[in-house]
Design a protein around this motif. Structure first.
Motif, PDB file in Angstrom:
ATOM      1  N   GLN A 162      -3.458  10.857   6.377  1.00 54.11           N
ATOM      2  CA  GLN A 162      -3.064   9.546   5.879  1.00 54.11           C
ATOM      3  C   GLN A 162      -3.930   9.124   4.700  1.00 54.11           C
ATOM      4  N   TRP A 163      -5.219   9.456   4.744  1.00 56.47           N
ATOM      5  CA  TRP A 163      -6.118   9.130   3.633  1.00 56.47           C
ATOM      6  C   TRP A 163      -5.657   9.838   2.357  1.00 56.47           C
ATOM      7  N   LEU A 164      -5.266  11.105   2.496  1.00 58.97           N
ATOM      8  CA  LEU A 164      -4.753  11.839   1.342  1.00 58.97           C
ATOM      9  C   LEU A 164      -3.459  11.212   0.834  1.00 58.97           C
ATOM     10  N   GLY A 165      -2.667  10.672   1.757  1.00 55.64           N
ATOM     11  CA  GLY A 165      -1.447   9.985   1.353  1.00 55.64           C
ATOM     12  C   GLY A 165      -1.733   8.776   0.488  1.00 55.64           C
ATOM     13  N   GLN A 167      -4.759   8.484  -1.344  1.00 55.36           N
ATOM     14  CA  GLN A 167      -5.610   8.843  -2.474  1.00 55.36           C
ATOM     15  C   GLN A 167      -4.992   9.850  -3.434  1.00 55.36           C
ATOM     16  N   SER A 168      -4.156  10.741  -2.918  1.00 52.07           N
ATOM     17  CA  SER A 168      -3.609  11.805  -3.751  1.00 52.07           C
ATOM     18  C   SER A 168      -2.245  11.399  -4.311  1.00 52.07           C
ATOM     19  N   PRO A 169      -2.119  11.331  -5.633  1.00 54.43           N
ATOM     20  CA  PRO A 169      -0.819  11.005  -6.227  1.00 54.43           C
ATOM     21  C   PRO A 169       0.265  12.011  -5.835  1.00 54.43           C
ATOM     22  N   MET A 171       0.437  13.835  -2.998  1.00 47.10           N
ATOM     23  CA  MET A 171       0.827  13.568  -1.609  1.00 47.10           C
ATOM     24  C   MET A 171       1.675  12.301  -1.537  1.00 47.10           C
ATOM     25  N   SER A 172       1.281  11.301  -2.299  1.00 51.18           N
ATOM     26  CA  SER A 172       2.014  10.039  -2.298  1.00 51.18           C
ATOM     27  C   SER A 172       3.437  10.242  -2.791  1.00 51.18           C
ATOM     28  N   ASP A 173       3.605  11.023  -3.864  1.00 53.25           N
ATOM     29  CA  ASP A 173       4.940  11.275  -4.397  1.00 53.25           C
ATOM     30  C   ASP A 173       5.810  12.015  -3.381  1.00 53.25           C
ATOM     31  N   ILE A 174       5.215  12.992  -2.688  1.00 55.26           N
ATOM     32  CA  ILE A 174       5.991  13.799  -1.745  1.00 55.26           C
ATOM     33  C   ILE A 174       6.440  12.973  -0.549  1.00 55.26           C
ATOM     34  N   PHE A 175       5.526  12.199   0.031  1.00 51.66           N
ATOM     35  CA  PHE A 175       5.818  11.543   1.308  1.00 51.66           C
ATOM     36  C   PHE A 175       6.429  10.153   1.175  1.00 51.66           C
ATOM     37  N   TYR A 176       6.250   9.514   0.032  1.00 50.41           N
ATOM     38  CA  TYR A 176       6.747   8.152  -0.108  1.00 50.41           C
ATOM     39  C   TYR A 176       8.017   8.053  -0.957  1.00 50.41           C
ATOM     40  N   ASP A 177       8.216   9.009  -1.862  1.00 47.07           N
ATOM     41  CA  ASP A 177       9.413   8.950  -2.701  1.00 47.07           C
ATOM     42  C   ASP A 177      10.657   9.311  -1.897  1.00 47.07           C
TER      43      ASP A 177
END
Length: 218
Positions: A162-165, A167-169, A171-177
């Motif tokens: 979750q922290w990587l989600g 902090q990491s753009p 990871m954020s793009d993969i899991f939130y888009d």
């Protein structure tokens, strides 16, 4: 093997633990919650109670008197544990489909319950199995250290993921888009998570058998 599995279910798995996935799974209906917790209830509640039940009934001595091998004893127990883990995930996934329909425009802070998230859940429970089973089968009786290390490892995985989600753009793009490309990647992550779950559980089984063969049942 079927009889061993049924014996474990009847003696160690209270009927409440088949109802619990529906109760904890309903937490998926809370919009924007920390959905990892839904699966963590399995390692917090079900596993400790189930294995304490086996110990209180002196299941190890009873099973050792049956015409079965130690390898089969470990295999049956892992089938029960893994089966309950999959049950928890499948039921929670069902609730998540309702959540996604109820809140289609939800802005999630924590991971949304998409396919990629469930891939992480499979990997998380795989880590639990990999740590818990080998430590437990050093004695096949004492459960404290096995629970401490396995639950800690499981929660660390969830927290780091979750922290990587956050902090990491990438990871954020993969899991939130929610675009088509991200959904394809999420599907691949789910497949990878399932493969990891099967592979690590199989490795845990092999290590557990190797250690259990050295245990002298008294």
């Amino acid at each position: 093997m079927d009889n061993l599995v049924m014996k474990d279910i009847k003696l160690g798995v209270h009927p409440m633990f088949f109802i619990l996935p529906f109760m904890t799974g309903a937490l998926m209906l809370i919009p924007g919650w920390i959905y990892f917790i839904v699966l963590l209830y399995f390692v917090w509640i079900t596993v400790p109670n189930m294995f304490n039940q086996f110990r209180s009934q002196n299941d190890l001595m009873f099973t050792s008197m049956m015409p079965v091998t130690k390898r089969d004893i470990v295999k049956a127990r892992i089938i029960v544990v893994a089966g309950l883990e999959v049950l928890h995930i499948v039921i929670a996934m069902g609730y998540s489909l309702i959540t996604l329909r109820l809140y289609p425009n939800m802005n999630y802070i924590f991971f949304p319950p998409n396919l990629g998230f469930w891939g992480l859940c499979f990997a998380m429970l795989a880590i639990f199995n990999l740590v818990f089973i080998p430590i437990y089968y050093k004695t096949a009786y004492k459960i404290g250290a096995a629970l401490l290390y396995s639950i800690t490892a499981t929660m660390l995985f969830a927290g780091i993921a979750q922290w990587l989600g956050f902090q990491s753009p990438m990871m954020s793009d993969i899991f939130y888009d929610t675009d088509a490309y991200s959904r394809v990647l999420q599907a691949y992550i789910l497949i990878a998570g399932i493969v990891i779950f099967i592979a690590l559980t199989a490795i845990a089984y092999r290590i557990g058998v190797k250690r259990f063969l050295q245990v002298e049942i008294q």
